[in-house]
Design an enzyme around this catalytic site. Structure first.
Site, PDB file in Angstrom:
ATOM      1  N   ASP A 162       0.838  -1.208   0.000  1.00  0.00           N
ATOM      2  CA  ASP A 162       0.000   0.000   0.000  1.00  0.00           C
ATOM      3  C   ASP A 162       0.873   1.259   0.000  1.00  0.00           C
ATOM      4  OD1 ASP A 162      -2.414  -1.647   0.368  1.00  0.00           O
ATOM      5  OD2 ASP A 162      -1.502  -2.078   2.309  1.00  0.00           O
ATOM      6  N   HIS A 190      -4.754  -3.361   6.625  1.00  0.00           N
ATOM      7  CA  HIS A 190      -4.557  -3.608   5.191  1.00  0.00           C
ATOM      8  C   HIS A 190      -5.915  -4.016   4.626  1.00  0.00           C
ATOM      9  CE1 HIS A 190      -3.182  -5.066   1.359  1.00  0.00           C
ATOM     10  NE2 HIS A 190      -3.721  -6.235   1.600  1.00  0.00           N
TER      11      HIS A 190
HETATM   12  P1  NAX Z   1      -2.578 -18.179  -4.133  1.00  0.00           P
HETATM   13  O1  NAX Z   1      -3.963 -18.684  -3.958  1.00  0.00           O
HETATM   14  O2  NAX Z   1      -1.954 -18.134  -5.478  1.00  0.00           O
HETATM   15  O3  NAX Z   1      -1.603 -19.037  -3.210  1.00  0.00           O
HETATM   16  C1  NAX Z   1      -1.887 -19.361  -1.898  1.00  0.00           C
HETATM   17  C2  NAX Z   1      -1.198 -20.662  -1.598  1.00  0.00           C
HETATM   18  O4  NAX Z   1      -1.364 -20.926  -0.220  1.00  0.00           O
HETATM   19  C3  NAX Z   1      -1.773 -21.868  -2.359  1.00  0.00           C
HETATM   20  O5  NAX Z   1      -0.719 -22.546  -3.017  1.00  0.00           O
HETATM   21  C4  NAX Z   1      -2.418 -22.705  -1.260  1.00  0.00           C
HETATM   22  O6  NAX Z   1      -2.317 -24.076  -1.522  1.00  0.00           O
HETATM   23  C5  NAX Z   1      -1.591 -22.304  -0.057  1.00  0.00           C
HETATM   24  N1  NAX Z   1      -2.265 -22.479   1.233  1.00  0.00           N
HETATM   25  C6  NAX Z   1      -3.566 -22.314   1.545  1.00  0.00           C
HETATM   26  N2  NAX Z   1      -3.772 -22.611   2.843  1.00  0.00           N
HETATM   27  C7  NAX Z   1      -2.576 -22.941   3.358  1.00  0.00           C
HETATM   28  C8  NAX Z   1      -2.151 -23.349   4.643  1.00  0.00           C
HETATM   29  N3  NAX Z   1      -3.013 -23.512   5.644  1.00  0.00           N
HETATM   30  N4  NAX Z   1      -0.839 -23.623   4.833  1.00  0.00           N
HETATM   31  C9  NAX Z   1       0.048 -23.510   3.819  1.00  0.00           C
HETATM   32  N5  NAX Z   1      -0.312 -23.145   2.565  1.00  0.00           N
HETATM   33  C10 NAX Z   1      -1.602 -22.852   2.354  1.00  0.00           C
HETATM   34  O7  NAX Z   1      -2.569 -16.741  -3.424  1.00  0.00           O
HETATM   35  P2  NAX Z   1      -1.503 -15.561  -3.568  1.00  0.00           P
HETATM   36  O8  NAX Z   1      -1.867 -14.726  -4.713  1.00  0.00           O
HETATM   37  O9  NAX Z   1      -0.138 -16.138  -3.500  1.00  0.00           O
HETATM   38  O10 NAX Z   1      -1.845 -14.735  -2.242  1.00  0.00           O
HETATM   39  C11 NAX Z   1      -1.570 -15.238  -0.966  1.00  0.00           C
HETATM   40  C12 NAX Z   1      -2.196 -14.354   0.101  1.00  0.00           C
HETATM   41  O11 NAX Z   1      -1.661 -13.032   0.060  1.00  0.00           O
HETATM   42  C13 NAX Z   1      -3.716 -14.182  -0.038  1.00  0.00           C
HETATM   43  O12 NAX Z   1      -4.307 -14.314   1.243  1.00  0.00           O
HETATM   44  C14 NAX Z   1      -3.846 -12.761  -0.503  1.00  0.00           C
HETATM   45  O13 NAX Z   1      -5.083 -12.193  -0.147  1.00  0.00           O
HETATM   46  C15 NAX Z   1      -2.700 -12.097   0.209  1.00  0.00           C
HETATM   47  N6  NAX Z   1      -2.259 -10.797  -0.295  1.00  0.00           N
HETATM   48  C16 NAX Z   1      -1.831  -9.889   0.612  1.00  0.00           C
HETATM   49  C17 NAX Z   1      -1.359  -8.656   0.249  1.00  0.00           C
HETATM   50  C18 NAX Z   1      -0.889  -7.675   1.264  1.00  0.00           C
HETATM   51  O14 NAX Z   1      -0.576  -6.566   0.870  1.00  0.00           O
HETATM   52  N7  NAX Z   1      -0.826  -7.979   2.551  1.00  0.00           N
HETATM   53  C19 NAX Z   1      -1.338  -8.239  -1.173  1.00  0.00           C
HETATM   54  C20 NAX Z   1      -1.405  -9.394  -2.124  1.00  0.00           C
HETATM   55  C21 NAX Z   1      -2.309 -10.501  -1.711  1.00  0.00           C
HETATM   56  O15 NAX Z   1      -3.617 -10.140  -2.016  1.00  0.00           O
END
Ligand code: NAX
Length: 331
Positions: A162, A190
């Site tokens: 952000d 966030h």
């Molecule tokens: P993806 O859905 O591409 O990848 C997430 C991965 O996490 C998947 O491979 C899934 O199998 C794995 N996963 C799910 N539950 C799990 C668990 N209990 N233990 C270990 N692995 C697990 O998502 P991606 O685009 O990589 O985003 C990941 C996270 O970042 C999301 O929650 C998203 O909302 C968050 N974000 C946060 C941001 C921030 O500024 N704080 C910005 C970007 C993003 O939106």
């Protein structure tokens, strides 16, 4: 040959996801911890993510990174966080259609109780944890409160994306380069209530409010654009921001491991010590300085005018409500 540093261990959850794919290669290349710092990667996924993680590990092998001392993929949390110096909690369950924010808090909250406990049991003493997976502030709050014996000041949630977005927007409006913008603080959560504080931002040391005369834009479209940038990326790309999020995670770690330049600060959500009227113990973003000894402090004396106060209070209220919604996950 000079002295070879001992490898540090970085654990990453959600390692096979989009952000993981943009993050791991930069960690292994030395872009995060330095060109002379070997790293061990411990990569944590859930069962359905394991085949993709195998592929990512094959690609990491194929890079032949000199600094990547070892890597290990696992679904077991204690195995994954074993000896971790940094735990990067990226994985979480995305919000699906028809899901209330409260449902998402509950589903993800449960993940973060287990991860907090496993970090406390298995990571290195002094482990630092950065939560990226959303809702990141409250996920971090849950992990922190379930990690018995790990100092609360070692938990962080990411608002740097952000901050970077806000800096680029201000620079574009001012016809300047984003590197010329400093003192940009993201306050609060966030989420769409976050407050990108333009009132204290500077361009080459000059208040941005003197450089940009369109104050209606600053108070209106600027804030909205930053708050809704994530949704705009999804609309344009058909997928949520990943490379910029991974980049922001890297910026966060670099800022937390290097002294902050004099007079500046960076944004990251920390366990509030009660500063700026933000309830003690909430994970809230505020202006942070990293000290020469590697500790961090909240920057004191940042002016908060009436406009800012109202915006900060609204975001803090949302954090209180999130904490209320997951109260049963906080011992
Ligand atoms: P993806 O859905 O591409 O990848 C997430 C991965 O996490 C998947 O491979 C899934 O199998 C794995 N996963 C799910 N539950 C799990 C668990 N209990 N233990 C270990 N692995 C697990 O998502 P991606 O685009 O990589 O985003 C990941 C996270 O970042 C999301 O929650 C998203 O909302 C968050 N974000 C946060 C941001 C921030 O500024 N704080 C910005 C970007 C993003 O939106």
């Amino acid at each position: 040959m000079g002295d070879v540093k001992e490898a540090i261990t970085i654990s990453v959850t959600g390692a096979a996801g989009q952000i993981g794919y943009a993050l791991l290669f930069r960690i292994a290349s030395g872009a995060v911890f330095g060109p002379d710092q070997p790293v061990n990667l411990r990569l944590i996924e859930i069962e359905p993510g394991m085949p993709a993680l195998e592929g990512v590990m094959m690609e990491l092998d194929d890079c032949a990174f000199p600094l990547l001392e070892s890597m290990h993929g696992t679904t077991d949390l204690d195995d994954g966080f074993k000896g971790a110096d940094w735990a990067l909690l990226v994985g979480s369950v995305p919000r699906k259609a028809g899901m209330e924010r409260k449902d998402l808090l509950g589903i993800n909250g449960k993940i973060f109780t287990g991860q907090g406990q496993a970090i406390a049991r298995s990571a290195a003493s002094g482990v630092k944890t950065l939560v990226v997976g959303n809702p990141c502030n409250t996920n971090a709050l849950i992990a922190m409160n379930n990690a018995d014996g790990v100092p609360k000041e070692n938990f962080f949630a990411m608002t740097r994306l952000d901050e970077n977005r806000a800096k680029s927007q201000l620079a574009a409006k001012a016809g300047a380069h984003c590197s010329e913008v400093s003192n940009l603080c993201i306050w609060g959560n966030h989420s769409a209530t976050q407050y990108p504080d333009f009132t204290n931002a500077k361009l080459n040391g000059k208040p941005i409010t003197e450089v940009i005369s369109d104050h209606d834009w600053l108070k209106g479209d600027f804030i909205k654009t930053v708050q809704q940038r994530g949704a705009a990326i999804i609309k344009a790309r058909g997928a949520s921001s990943a490379a910029s999020a991974a980049n922001a995670a890297i910026d966060t770690i670099v800022s937390l491991t290097n002294e902050t330049p004099a007079g500046d600060w960076h944004s990251v959500a920390v366990c509030s010590p009660g500063a700026y009227g933000i309830d003690e113990g909430l994970m809230a973003s505020m202006p942070i300085r990293t000290n020469a000894d590697g500790t961090w402090s909240v920057v004191e004396g940042v002016p908060v005018d009436e406009f800012s106060r109202e915006k900060i209070d609204a975001s803090i209220q949302e954090l209180r409500e999130e904490r209320e919604a997951v109260a049963d996950l906080i011992p």
